[in-house]
Motif scaffolding. Structure first.
Motif, mmCIF file in Angstrom:
data_model
loop_
_atom_site.group_PDB
_atom_site.id
_atom_site.type_symbol
_atom_site.label_atom_id
_atom_site.label_comp_id
_atom_site.label_asym_id
_atom_site.label_seq_id
_atom_site.Cartn_x
_atom_site.Cartn_y
_atom_site.Cartn_z
ATOM 1 N N ASN A 39 0.823 -1.203 0.000
ATOM 2 C CA ASN A 39 0.000 0.000 0.000
ATOM 3 C C ASN A 39 0.861 1.258 0.000
ATOM 4 N N SER A 43 1.094 3.919 -3.122
ATOM 5 C CA SER A 43 0.754 5.297 -2.787
ATOM 6 C C SER A 43 1.856 6.268 -3.226
ATOM 7 N N PHE A 48 -2.595 7.883 -4.412
ATOM 8 C CA PHE A 48 -3.857 7.447 -3.810
ATOM 9 C C PHE A 48 -3.574 6.775 -2.476
ATOM 10 N N CYS A 49 -4.097 7.350 -1.405
ATOM 11 C CA CYS A 49 -3.884 6.793 -0.073
ATOM 12 C C CYS A 49 -5.201 6.862 0.703
#
Length: 68
Positions: A39, A43, A48-49
């Motif tokens: 993730n 990111s 996009f987080c």
């Protein structure tokens, strides 16, 4: 606290929790650590987080650094 710092703190806490779970509960929790790392990696490239979106909705301010 800014969103950026909150995301870094959250990621650090999650990594520590996953390492503790791996050490004391089950070695299979290593996959939780891998998920966190993936993730963070995506990111860094996509911007996009999901955690940042949650922190913004909770009222934290954006980054104080200028972006080029």
């Amino acid at each position: 606290m800014t969103v950026d710092r909150a995301v870094l703190a959250f990621a650090g806490v999650m990594v520590l929790i996953s390492v503790l779970l791996t050490a004391f509960v089950s070695p299979m929790f290593i996959w939780f650590t891998v998920l966190i790392a993936l993730n963070m990696f995506q990111s860094a490239f996509t911007g996009f987080c999901p955690a940042a979106m949650v922190f913004r909705k909770l009222g934290l301010k954006g980054s104080t650094t200028a972006r080029a």
